[in-house]
Design a protein around this motif. Structure first.
Motif, short mmCIF file in Angstrom:
data_model
loop_
_atom_site.label_atom_id
_atom_site.label_comp_id
_atom_site.label_asym_id
_atom_site.label_seq_id
_atom_site.Cartn_x
_atom_site.Cartn_y
_atom_site.Cartn_z
N GLY A 174 0.52 -1.32 0.16
CA GLY A 174 -0.01 -0.05 -0.09
C GLY A 174 0.79 1.39 -0.13
N LYS A 175 0.31 2.52 0.11
CA LYS A 175 0.73 3.64 0.01
C LYS A 175 1.72 4.02 0.99
N HIS A 176 3.01 4.50 0.94
CA HIS A 176 3.84 4.79 1.96
C HIS A 176 4.44 3.45 2.56
N ALA A 177 4.29 2.68 2.09
CA ALA A 177 4.53 1.14 2.97
C ALA A 177 5.91 1.13 3.42
N ALA A 178 6.91 1.50 2.62
CA ALA A 178 8.35 1.54 3.21
C ALA A 178 8.46 2.33 4.33
N THR A 179 7.87 3.55 4.31
CA THR A 179 7.98 4.41 5.35
C THR A 179 7.21 3.99 6.73
N ARG A 180 6.21 3.50 6.67
CA ARG A 180 5.24 3.11 7.60
C ARG A 180 6.19 1.90 8.40
N ARG A 181 6.73 0.98 7.75
CA ARG A 181 7.66 -0.17 8.20
C ARG A 181 8.81 0.45 8.83
N MET A 182 9.48 1.29 8.45
CA MET A 182 10.58 1.96 9.14
C MET A 182 10.01 2.50 10.50
N LEU A 183 9.24 3.18 10.23
CA LEU A 183 8.63 3.79 11.67
C LEU A 183 8.03 2.72 12.51
N GLN A 184 7.59 1.64 12.03
CA GLN A 184 7.13 0.66 13.01
C GLN A 184 8.29 -0.06 13.73
N ALA A 185 9.37 -0.07 13.03
CA ALA A 185 10.75 -0.60 13.47
C ALA A 185 11.24 0.05 14.45
N MET A 186 11.03 1.23 14.63
CA MET A 186 11.78 2.25 15.49
C MET A 186 11.05 2.04 16.75
N THR A 187 9.64 1.57 16.83
CA THR A 187 8.95 1.21 18.07
C THR A 187 9.16 -0.21 18.56
N HIS A 188 10.26 -0.93 17.76
CA HIS A 188 10.18 -2.24 18.39
C HIS A 188 11.92 -2.70 18.46
N PRO A 189 12.31 -1.86 19.22
CA PRO A 189 13.91 -1.93 19.20
C PRO A 189 14.56 -3.20 19.05
N PHE A 190 14.00 -4.07 19.92
CA PHE A 190 14.78 -5.54 19.79
C PHE A 190 14.61 -6.07 18.62
N TRP A 191 13.49 -6.04 17.99
CA TRP A 191 13.53 -6.58 16.71
C TRP A 191 14.45 -5.87 15.68
N ALA A 192 14.52 -4.49 15.46
CA ALA A 192 15.38 -3.64 14.93
C ALA A 192 16.59 -3.90 14.98
N TRP A 193 17.28 -4.49 16.22
CA TRP A 193 18.32 -4.73 16.41
C TRP A 193 18.85 -6.17 16.01
N ASP A 194 18.08 -7.07 16.36
CA ASP A 194 18.29 -8.52 16.32
C ASP A 194 18.14 -8.78 14.72
N VAL A 195 17.16 -8.37 13.99
CA VAL A 195 16.77 -8.81 12.76
C VAL A 195 17.01 -7.65 11.61
N GLY A 196 16.62 -6.45 12.07
CA GLY A 196 16.87 -5.14 11.18
C GLY A 196 18.30 -4.85 10.93
N LEU A 197 19.00 -4.98 11.96
CA LEU A 197 20.44 -4.55 11.74
C LEU A 197 21.29 -5.99 11.54
N HIS A 198 21.03 -7.04 12.19
CA HIS A 198 22.00 -8.15 12.18
C HIS A 198 21.35 -9.38 11.51
N GLY A 199 20.02 -9.19 10.78
CA GLY A 199 19.50 -10.21 10.23
C GLY A 199 19.83 -10.19 8.59
N ARG A 200 20.68 -9.19 8.18
CA ARG A 200 20.50 -9.05 6.68
C ARG A 200 21.42 -10.13 6.17
N PRO A 201 20.95 -10.43 4.61
CA PRO A 201 20.33 -9.32 3.87
C PRO A 201 18.84 -9.79 3.99
N HIS A 202 17.92 -8.80 3.68
CA HIS A 202 16.62 -8.89 3.84
C HIS A 202 15.95 -8.86 2.56
#
Length: 241
Positions: A174-202
């Motif tokens: 949907g509209k602005h999906a990438a931006t919305r996902r990024m904002l959601q990641a910021m409110t889930h810091p454990f996931w952002a650290w574990d998967v967002g940063l160290h789980g690459r490539p995505h």
């Protein structure tokens, strides 16, 4: 959160991962009538209780497709599992192997076939969509065979992709999906650290290997939408054989 029953995992996942991922796994197509019926039908299955039986030597071991299993259960394919936990398909495959049951890798997994196959000491099962792009199917089947896959699970009940309303609401599409996902990641810091940063490539490992370039979420949605084959029939399985 204390996990004391299998039903607790849903609530734990809702807390741990961003909404776009939770609703992708938790939701279904259209108004989700079929999803609700499936859940209700499974809940209606009653086990027959037998008493005064010798229960001291129980075994759930069985054999399926020429493979010994600790119990008649296999982990089903889940798309994008590597977005739920760091290299999630590898973690799930190791957990299944540790319990003596098969793990089924999705066509649209984050981790490619060779990465998952090399992490365990038993053969993978592999799930395959019948798609318009026969070149991809040939490519991924060759890679699966090279990785020691002996059991294929074909998904043939999606000649056209279903409209997933929750995905649009939650930010998977949907509209602005990438931006919305990024904002959601910021409110889930454990996931952002574990998967967002160290789980690459995505990206989708199996699709990226075929396309020769990274395949992100937007590419994934577009690629699948363009490749579901409404003409699928039994003759397509003969082609695969």
């Amino acid at each position: 959160m204390i996990i004391s029953a299998s039903t607790d995992y849903r609530q734990a996942a809702k807390r741990r991962i961003p909404p776009f991922l939770f609703h992708y796994a938790d939701g279904g197509a259209y108004a989700e009538h079929t999803l609700r019926r499936n859940v209700e039908d499974l809940a209606d299955i009653a086990l027959r209780q037998r008493v005064l039986k010798d229960m001291s030597h129980l075994s759930l071991e069985t054999e399926l497709f020429g493979e010994s299993m600790a119990m008649p259960v296999a982990l089903a394919p889940v798309g994008l599992a590597g977005m739920y936990a760091r290299r999630g398909e590898v973690q799930a495959a190791r957990a299944a192997a540790g319990k003596g049951i098969p793990f089924t890798l999705s066509t649209v997994s984050v981790c490619p076939i060779n990465e998952v196959a090399s992490a365990i000491d038993r053969p993978l099962w592999f799930q395959l969509y019948v798609l318009k792009d026969r070149g991809f199917m040939k490519h991924v089947l060759e890679r699966a065979k090279a990785a020691g896959v002996k059991t294929l699970i074909f998904t043939v009940d999606m000649p056209v992709p279903g409209a997933r309303y929750r995905d649009a609401h939650a930010g998977m599409s949907g509209k602005h999906a990438a931006t919305r996902r990024m904002l959601q990641a910021m409110t889930h810091p454990f996931w952002a650290w574990d998967v967002g940063l160290h789980g690459r490539p995505h990206d989708l490992g199996n699709v990226s290997d075929y396309r020769g370039q990274p395949t992100g979420l937007e590419d994934y949605i577009a690629w699948l939408g363009n490749n579901f084959d409404p003409a699928i029939s039994w003759k397509d399985l003969e082609w695969i054989r």
